[in-house]
Design a protein around this motif. Structure first.
Motif, PDB file in Angstrom:
ATOM      1  N   MET A   1       6.242  21.950  -3.263  1.00  0.00           N
ATOM      2  CA  MET A   1       5.070  21.228  -3.723  1.00  0.00           C
ATOM      3  C   MET A   1       5.494  19.963  -4.460  1.00  0.00           C
ATOM      4  O   MET A   1       6.389  19.976  -5.283  1.00  0.00           O
ATOM      5  N   VAL A   2       4.863  18.838  -4.149  1.00  0.00           N
ATOM      6  CA  VAL A   2       5.163  17.562  -4.776  1.00  0.00           C
ATOM      7  C   VAL A   2       4.431  17.480  -6.116  1.00  0.00           C
ATOM      8  O   VAL A   2       3.246  17.793  -6.209  1.00  0.00           O
ATOM      9  N   ALA A   3       5.147  17.090  -7.155  1.00  0.00           N
ATOM     10  CA  ALA A   3       4.531  16.948  -8.479  1.00  0.00           C
ATOM     11  C   ALA A   3       3.548  15.781  -8.473  1.00  0.00           C
ATOM     12  O   ALA A   3       3.666  14.853  -7.671  1.00  0.00           O
ATOM     13  N   LYS A   4       2.585  15.853  -9.374  1.00  0.00           N
ATOM     14  CA  LYS A   4       1.638  14.753  -9.485  1.00  0.00           C
ATOM     15  C   LYS A   4       2.380  13.490  -9.892  1.00  0.00           C
ATOM     16  O   LYS A   4       3.338  13.533 -10.650  1.00  0.00           O
ATOM     17  N   LEU A   5       1.930  12.375  -9.397  1.00  0.00           N
ATOM     18  CA  LEU A   5       2.530  11.082  -9.691  1.00  0.00           C
ATOM     19  C   LEU A   5       1.526  10.270 -10.494  1.00  0.00           C
ATOM     20  O   LEU A   5       0.413  10.018 -10.032  1.00  0.00           O
ATOM     21  N   ARG A   6       1.920   9.893 -11.702  1.00  0.00           N
ATOM     22  CA  ARG A   6       1.035   9.150 -12.606  1.00  0.00           C
ATOM     23  C   ARG A   6       1.496   7.703 -12.669  1.00  0.00           C
ATOM     24  O   ARG A   6       2.588   7.421 -13.177  1.00  0.00           O
ATOM     25  N   ILE A   7       0.671   6.809 -12.134  1.00  0.00           N
ATOM     26  CA  ILE A   7       1.025   5.392 -12.073  1.00  0.00           C
ATOM     27  C   ILE A   7       0.021   4.583 -12.885  1.00  0.00           C
ATOM     28  O   ILE A   7      -1.190   4.716 -12.699  1.00  0.00           O
ATOM     29  N   ALA A   8       0.549   3.750 -13.772  1.00  0.00           N
ATOM     30  CA  ALA A   8      -0.277   2.817 -14.537  1.00  0.00           C
ATOM     31  C   ALA A   8      -0.244   1.465 -13.835  1.00  0.00           C
ATOM     32  O   ALA A   8       0.827   0.916 -13.573  1.00  0.00           O
ATOM     33  N   ILE A   9      -1.412   0.960 -13.502  1.00  0.00           N
ATOM     34  CA  ILE A   9      -1.535  -0.362 -12.896  1.00  0.00           C
ATOM     35  C   ILE A   9      -1.893  -1.326 -14.022  1.00  0.00           C
ATOM     36  O   ILE A   9      -2.934  -1.191 -14.662  1.00  0.00           O
ATOM     37  N   ILE A  10      -1.000  -2.265 -14.275  1.00  0.00           N
ATOM     38  CA  ILE A  10      -1.216  -3.251 -15.330  1.00  0.00           C
ATOM     39  C   ILE A  10      -1.805  -4.497 -14.687  1.00  0.00           C
ATOM     40  O   ILE A  10      -1.144  -5.174 -13.900  1.00  0.00           O
ATOM     41  N   GLU A  11      -3.072  -4.767 -14.999  1.00  0.00           N
ATOM     42  CA  GLU A  11      -3.738  -5.962 -14.469  1.00  0.00           C
ATOM     43  C   GLU A  11      -3.329  -7.161 -15.318  1.00  0.00           C
ATOM     44  O   GLU A  11      -3.639  -7.234 -16.497  1.00  0.00           O
ATOM     45  N   CYS A  12      -2.639  -8.100 -14.688  1.00  0.00           N
ATOM     46  CA  CYS A  12      -2.154  -9.291 -15.376  1.00  0.00           C
ATOM     47  C   CYS A  12      -3.078 -10.484 -15.163  1.00  0.00           C
ATOM     48  O   CYS A  12      -2.715 -11.613 -15.494  1.00  0.00           O
ATOM     49  N   ASP A  13      -4.245 -10.237 -14.611  1.00  0.00           N
ATOM     50  CA  ASP A  13      -5.219 -11.296 -14.372  1.00  0.00           C
ATOM     51  C   ASP A  13      -6.371 -10.689 -13.584  1.00  0.00           C
ATOM     52  O   ASP A  13      -6.326  -9.527 -13.186  1.00  0.00           O
ATOM     53  N   ASN A  14      -7.389 -11.486 -13.360  1.00  0.00           N
ATOM     54  CA  ASN A  14      -8.447 -11.152 -12.411  1.00  0.00           C
ATOM     55  C   ASN A  14      -8.270 -12.085 -11.225  1.00  0.00           C
ATOM     56  O   ASN A  14      -7.936 -13.248 -11.413  1.00  0.00           O
ATOM     57  N   PRO A  15      -8.482 -11.605 -10.022  1.00  0.00           N
ATOM     58  CA  PRO A  15      -8.211 -12.447  -8.860  1.00  0.00           C
ATOM     59  C   PRO A  15      -9.226 -13.555  -8.612  1.00  0.00           C
ATOM     60  O   PRO A  15      -9.070 -14.332  -7.692  1.00  0.00           O
ATOM     61  N   GLY A  16     -10.261 -13.680  -9.405  1.00  0.00           N
ATOM     62  CA  GLY A  16     -11.270 -14.712  -9.185  1.00  0.00           C
ATOM     63  C   GLY A  16     -12.497 -14.132  -8.511  1.00  0.00           C
ATOM     64  O   GLY A  16     -12.428 -13.107  -7.840  1.00  0.00           O
ATOM     65  N   PHE A  17     -13.635 -14.766  -8.711  1.00  0.00           N
ATOM     66  CA  PHE A  17     -14.909 -14.212  -8.260  1.00  0.00           C
ATOM     67  C   PHE A  17     -14.970 -13.967  -6.757  1.00  0.00           C
ATOM     68  O   PHE A  17     -15.471 -12.948  -6.315  1.00  0.00           O
ATOM     69  N   HIS A  18     -14.453 -14.889  -5.952  1.00  0.00           N
ATOM     70  CA  HIS A  18     -14.499 -14.717  -4.501  1.00  0.00           C
ATOM     71  C   HIS A  18     -13.764 -13.443  -4.082  1.00  0.00           C
ATOM     72  O   HIS A  18     -14.285 -12.634  -3.320  1.00  0.00           O
ATOM     73  N   SER A  19     -12.573 -13.257  -4.603  1.00  0.00           N
ATOM     74  CA  SER A  19     -11.791 -12.058  -4.266  1.00  0.00           C
ATOM     75  C   SER A  19     -12.396 -10.804  -4.870  1.00  0.00           C
ATOM     76  O   SER A  19     -12.408  -9.746  -4.232  1.00  0.00           O
ATOM     77  N   ILE A  20     -12.889 -10.892  -6.107  1.00  0.00           N
ATOM     78  CA  ILE A  20     -13.490  -9.720  -6.749  1.00  0.00           C
ATOM     79  C   ILE A  20     -14.680  -9.232  -5.934  1.00  0.00           C
ATOM     80  O   ILE A  20     -14.840  -8.028  -5.708  1.00  0.00           O
ATOM     81  N   ASN A  21     -15.505 -10.154  -5.459  1.00  0.00           N
ATOM     82  CA  ASN A  21     -16.666  -9.765  -4.663  1.00  0.00           C
ATOM     83  C   ASN A  21     -16.271  -9.110  -3.345  1.00  0.00           C
ATOM     84  O   ASN A  21     -16.981  -8.248  -2.846  1.00  0.00           O
ATOM     85  N   LYS A  22     -15.141  -9.500  -2.774  1.00  0.00           N
ATOM     86  CA  LYS A  22     -14.692  -8.926  -1.508  1.00  0.00           C
ATOM     87  C   LYS A  22     -13.867  -7.659  -1.690  1.00  0.00           C
ATOM     88  O   LYS A  22     -14.023  -6.690  -0.944  1.00  0.00           O
ATOM     89  N   ARG A  23     -12.943  -7.655  -2.671  1.00  0.00           N
ATOM     90  CA  ARG A  23     -11.961  -6.572  -2.768  1.00  0.00           C
ATOM     91  C   ARG A  23     -11.896  -5.896  -4.136  1.00  0.00           C
ATOM     92  O   ARG A  23     -11.204  -4.904  -4.292  1.00  0.00           O
ATOM     93  N   GLY A  24     -12.532  -6.450  -5.146  1.00  0.00           N
ATOM     94  CA  GLY A  24     -12.441  -5.896  -6.503  1.00  0.00           C
ATOM     95  C   GLY A  24     -11.321  -6.543  -7.296  1.00  0.00           C
ATOM     96  O   GLY A  24     -10.663  -7.472  -6.832  1.00  0.00           O
ATOM     97  N   ASN A  25     -11.109  -6.042  -8.505  1.00  0.00           N
ATOM     98  CA  ASN A  25     -10.017  -6.525  -9.352  1.00  0.00           C
ATOM     99  C   ASN A  25      -8.682  -6.029  -8.820  1.00  0.00           C
ATOM    100  O   ASN A  25      -8.625  -5.179  -7.936  1.00  0.00           O
ATOM    101  N   TYR A  26      -7.596  -6.530  -9.414  1.00  0.00           N
ATOM    102  CA  TYR A  26      -6.265  -6.088  -8.983  1.00  0.00           C
ATOM    103  C   TYR A  26      -6.098  -4.581  -9.114  1.00  0.00           C
ATOM    104  O   TYR A  26      -5.460  -3.951  -8.270  1.00  0.00           O
ATOM    105  N   GLY A  27      -6.663  -3.985 -10.166  1.00  0.00           N
ATOM    106  CA  GLY A  27      -6.567  -2.537 -10.327  1.00  0.00           C
ATOM    107  C   GLY A  27      -7.169  -1.803  -9.147  1.00  0.00           C
ATOM    108  O   GLY A  27      -6.595  -0.839  -8.633  1.00  0.00           O
ATOM    109  N   GLY A  28      -8.335  -2.245  -8.703  1.00  0.00           N
ATOM    110  CA  GLY A  28      -8.986  -1.629  -7.547  1.00  0.00           C
ATOM    111  C   GLY A  28      -8.231  -1.873  -6.251  1.00  0.00           C
ATOM    112  O   GLY A  28      -8.120  -0.979  -5.407  1.00  0.00           O
ATOM    113  N   ILE A  29      -7.708  -3.073  -6.095  1.00  0.00           N
ATOM    114  CA  ILE A  29      -6.956  -3.420  -4.883  1.00  0.00           C
ATOM    115  C   ILE A  29      -5.710  -2.530  -4.769  1.00  0.00           C
ATOM    116  O   ILE A  29      -5.454  -1.907  -3.736  1.00  0.00           O
TER     117      ILE A  29
END
Length: 170
Positions: A1-29
């Motif tokens: 059995m594979v152990a759970k993997l805990r990953i922290a995504i550090i958002e160093c910016d927002n990708p801008g409104f055009h990208s956010i509307n299409k794909r979300g913030n970097y955390g979501g991407i």
């Protein structure tokens, strides 16, 4: 059995409104990319625990190292002056760069140094995040007079890539 993997995504910016509307913030991407890749790594979606930390808007929003197994430092949507307009018309992009001495960037460099000083938690930096890794290792980080670098070798672009970059390869 594979152990759970805990990953922290550090958002160093927002990708801008055009990208956010299409794909979300970097955390979501990056969450979507990691979840989509989990089965190929032998993980079920439940085995992957992702947390998102926006360290620009909340300069103290860092994970505790005991609570994570890995860290992903995101990119930034800021544009190199010579690349402005050639990649995106998204004027909501910010003007962050990895070599300035601003409070949030200096805290990010300090957090990254703490990560590098230990052996258990793994780290990856994407573009801007990779430059932050360099700074944390006391590497000089500065603007490139020739503009953005996207690869160490030439890349043939798709039709969409040619449209975005205005050239056949980069």
């Amino acid at each position: 059995m594979v152990a759970k993997l805990r990953i922290a995504i550090i958002e160093c910016d927002n990708p801008g409104f055009h990208s956010i509307n299409k794909r979300g913030n970097y955390g979501g991407i990056f969450s979507k990319l990691l979840k989509d890749a989990a089965p190929d790594a032998g993980l079920k979606e439940d085995d992957l625990h992702l947390t998102i930390h926006n360290v620009v808007d909340n300069t103290t929003d860092y994970p505790t190292l005991d609570d994570i197994d890995g860290v992903l430092l995101s990119g930034s949507s800021s544009f190199h002056p010579k690349a402005r307009g050639s990649v995106s018309d998204d004027t909501a992009a910010t003007e962050y760069n990895s070599y300035e001495d601003t409070v949030w960037i200096n805290r990010l460099v300090g957090f990254t140094r703490a990560l590098l000083a230990q052996q258990r938690v793994r780290i990856i930096g994407v573009c801007f995040g990779h430059q932050i890794l360099g700074r944390a290792m006391d590497v000089r980080v500065a603007p490139n007079d020739r503009g953005w670098e996207t690869s160490v070798c030439r890349m043939e672009l798709s039709e969409r890539g040619k449209e975005l970059f205005g050239k056949d390869d980069i």
